[in-house]
Design an enzyme around this catalytic site. Structure first.
Site, PDB file in Angstrom:
ATOM      1  CG  ASP A  13      -1.795  -1.199   1.323  1.00  0.00           C
ATOM      2  OD1 ASP A  13      -2.293  -1.646   0.274  1.00  0.00           O
ATOM      3  OD2 ASP A  13      -1.950  -1.730   2.440  1.00  0.00           O
ATOM      4  CE  LYS A  16       3.214  -2.318  -4.494  1.00  0.00           C
ATOM      5  NZ  LYS A  16       2.845  -2.027  -3.099  1.00  0.00           N
ATOM      6  N   GLY A  40      -4.307  -4.073  -4.370  1.00  0.00           N
ATOM      7  CA  GLY A  40      -5.260  -3.082  -4.875  1.00  0.00           C
ATOM      8  C   GLY A  40      -4.469  -1.861  -5.270  1.00  0.00           C
ATOM      9  CG  HIS A  41      -1.559  -1.796  -7.596  1.00  0.00           C
ATOM     10  ND1 HIS A  41      -0.715  -2.524  -8.389  1.00  0.00           N
ATOM     11  CD2 HIS A  41      -1.167  -2.061  -6.327  1.00  0.00           C
ATOM     12  CE1 HIS A  41       0.132  -3.187  -7.630  1.00  0.00           C
ATOM     13  NE2 HIS A  41      -0.130  -2.929  -6.379  1.00  0.00           N
ATOM     14  CD  GLN A 224       0.640  -8.650  -2.408  1.00  0.00           C
ATOM     15  OE1 GLN A 224       1.346  -9.307  -3.152  1.00  0.00           O
ATOM     16  NE2 GLN A 224      -0.609  -8.377  -2.704  1.00  0.00           N
TER      17      GLN A 224
HETATM   18  P1  IMP Z   1      -2.891 -12.714   1.790  1.00  0.00           P
HETATM   19  O1  IMP Z   1      -1.884 -12.177   0.843  1.00  0.00           O
HETATM   20  O2  IMP Z   1      -4.304 -12.424   1.399  1.00  0.00           O
HETATM   21  O3  IMP Z   1      -2.661 -14.166   2.123  1.00  0.00           O
HETATM   22  O4  IMP Z   1      -2.680 -11.934   3.196  1.00  0.00           O
HETATM   23  C1  IMP Z   1      -1.498 -12.085   3.986  1.00  0.00           C
HETATM   24  C2  IMP Z   1      -1.097 -10.757   4.610  1.00  0.00           C
HETATM   25  O5  IMP Z   1      -0.662  -9.871   3.603  1.00  0.00           O
HETATM   26  C3  IMP Z   1      -2.228 -10.029   5.346  1.00  0.00           C
HETATM   27  O6  IMP Z   1      -1.691  -9.341   6.450  1.00  0.00           O
HETATM   28  C4  IMP Z   1      -2.734  -9.038   4.314  1.00  0.00           C
HETATM   29  O7  IMP Z   1      -3.358  -7.917   4.911  1.00  0.00           O
HETATM   30  C5  IMP Z   1      -1.409  -8.652   3.659  1.00  0.00           C
HETATM   31  N1  IMP Z   1      -1.589  -8.170   2.292  1.00  0.00           N
HETATM   32  C6  IMP Z   1      -1.816  -8.914   1.185  1.00  0.00           C
HETATM   33  N2  IMP Z   1      -1.891  -8.125   0.096  1.00  0.00           N
HETATM   34  C7  IMP Z   1      -1.685  -6.882   0.520  1.00  0.00           C
HETATM   35  C8  IMP Z   1      -1.600  -5.622  -0.146  1.00  0.00           C
HETATM   36  O8  IMP Z   1      -1.731  -5.503  -1.370  1.00  0.00           O
HETATM   37  N3  IMP Z   1      -1.360  -4.542   0.640  1.00  0.00           N
HETATM   38  C9  IMP Z   1      -1.177  -4.628   1.985  1.00  0.00           C
HETATM   39  N4  IMP Z   1      -1.231  -5.783   2.654  1.00  0.00           N
HETATM   40  C10 IMP Z   1      -1.479  -6.902   1.925  1.00  0.00           C
END
Ligand code: IMP
Length: 430
Positions: A13, A16, A40-41, A224
């Site tokens: 977040d 990017k 989410g971009h 991420q």
């Molecule tokens: P998952 O990727 O859905 O398995 O989530 C694992 C961890 O990564 C959790 O803490 C999510 O909130 C975090 N996470 C996954 N994708 C994002 C992102 O795009 N931005 C911020 N945190 C993320």
């Protein structure tokens, strides 16, 4: 020849999407290499706002080819919805989008498993996005995944699905107590996906390598952030892929010698969504103020993000993992509102001062931030486009960040729109 990676340098977040859209003006290809629709971009151009979860953020520049690499796990329902949505808003994807044959698909049973497993973890939940990302990567490693290429021969999927579902449904119903997934409905979905996505599936790795060999400019779009990396993040509170530079090579099938630059995108402060240690977290009014000012709510799940001061221990660690050639600093304007701003330069861990990011999540959880305090600035920074127009206190805050990170701040984002950007130094090699 060069590829330029744009990587999340914190816990995701970092903004990017806007940066990739901004840089894509000069790109031939924009390539997503990891993660799935947990990302989410957000891109805002000419006042129009777009939220992308799978499609690369170069899609708004007509000259770009946008590709999803083998390192991504793609939920076809979400991808189709995103394609349809963009087309309904006048953005034509014909000949401009390719999904790698080797991309693994997020299947309906992955989503159900993610949800049931999170519920089963109770107070120990990881706070996943519940989009099936972890189970899809688990199946990839277990060699029971379905590839985009499999959709091109869709009738062959049935038997494999039957075997996969026999196992997954046993876990879903007998271990986790959830409702089974229908084989027929899943197979029908595969047929629909094949029809809608078939024309886009292709050899992304070859196309990207060929473009690089011919001198094309390729932006590698991270999702991420480094501190959520499966291998190097705050395990187990991480995502299931590698958002770091190695993931960019593996996730697209390109070698490190193609790399022309590695851009680390940092927010001027820190945020984290989901569970896990967060040494600089602000659980007070200052945290609330930053969250409200910056609208720190997840693009994918809408969850409020946890907020904290800039963590230079984590930032240095992230820089050593990724070898940034440039730092991109976003959301600087949010700090306009404070008399003083803080940077965490070390941790206190069990009575000792440490400057390394601990591997153990319990140790990281015990770390207390040691701060240095910097004067704030009373001149607003939104929409500034020249470095020299920034207040001197903001410049000295940035100077200190670049000293701590060990790489120069070359781009500064001063607002969500494309033009609200300071390009202090070119990030592309001459
Ligand atoms: P998952 O990727 O859905 O398995 O989530 C694992 C961890 O990564 C959790 O803490 C999510 O909130 C975090 N996470 C996954 N994708 C994002 C992102 O795009 N931005 C911020 N945190 C993320």
């Amino acid at each position: 020849m060069p590829a330029y990676a744009v990587l999340g340098a914190q816990w995701g977040d970092e903004g990017k999407g806007k940066i990739i859209d901004f840089l894509a003006r000069d790109a031939d290809i924009v390539a997503r290499f990891s993660g799935g629709n947990n990302a989410g971009h957000t891109v805002i151009n000419s006042g129009e706002k777009f939220s992308l979860h799978l499609l690369p953020c170069g899609i708004f520049w007509p000259q770009t080819l946008n590709v999803i690499g083998n390192g991504v796990v793609a939920d076809p329902d979400v991808l189709i919805k995103e394609i349809d949505h963009l087309q309904s808003r006048g953005i034509d994807l014909t000949g401009r989008f390719m999904l790698s044959e080797r991309t693994h698909l997020v299947m309906p049973y992955h989503i159900r498993l993610d949800q049931l497993m999170e519920d089963a973890r109770g107070t120990g939940a990881l706070g996943t996005t519940r989009r099936g990302i972890g189970p899809a990567y688990s199946d990839k490693a277990a060699r029971t995944g379905i590839l985009a290429a499999d959709l091109l021969d869709v009738d062959e999927i049935f038997q494999r699905l039957e075997a996969i579902l026999a196992y997954q449904n046993a876990v879903i119903t007998k271990v986790l107590g959830g409702p089974a997934i229908s084989l027929k409905r899943t197979f029908d979905k595969c047929r629909k996906w094949a029809e809608k996505l078939g024309e886009f599936i292709g050899p992304v790795d070859t196309v990207v390598r060929e473009s690089l060999d011919e001198g094309g400019t390729v932006l590698l779009e991270g999702a991420q952030g480094a501190l959520l990396d499966l291998d190097h993040g705050s395990y187990p509170y991480v995502t299931s892929s590698n958002p770091t530079i190695g993931g960019a090579c593996v996730g697209l099938g390109i070698h490190p010698r193609y790399m022309g630059g590695i851009l680390g995108v940092f927010k001027a402060y820190s945020t984290r969504v989901g569970a896990g240690p967060f040494p600089t977290e602000l659980l007070d009014d200052t945290g609330e103020t930053i969250r409200d000012l910056a609208k720190e709510f997840g693009t994918t799940t809408g969850r409020p993000r946890r907020v904290g001061w800039f963590d230079a221990v984590a930032a240095r660690y992230s820089a050593r993992l990724n070898g940034y050639t440039s730092v991109v600093l976003t959301k600087l304007d949010i700090l306009d509102h404070f008399d003083t701003v803080k940077i965490c330069t070390a941790y206190e861990l069990d009575g000792e001062v440490v400057s390394e990011f601990p591997a153990s999540d319990t140790a990281l959880d015990r770390c207390k931030p040691i701060y240095e305090e910097h004067p704030g600035w009373d001149k607003p920074t939104p929409s500034i486009t020249r470095r020299d127009d920034l207040p001197k206190e903001a410049l000295s805050y940035m100077d200190r960040l670049q000293e701590l990170i060990g790489s120069s701040v070359d781009i500064i984002s001063t607002g969500p729109e494309r033009h609200e950007t300071v390009m202090a130094r070119s990030v592309f090699s001459p």
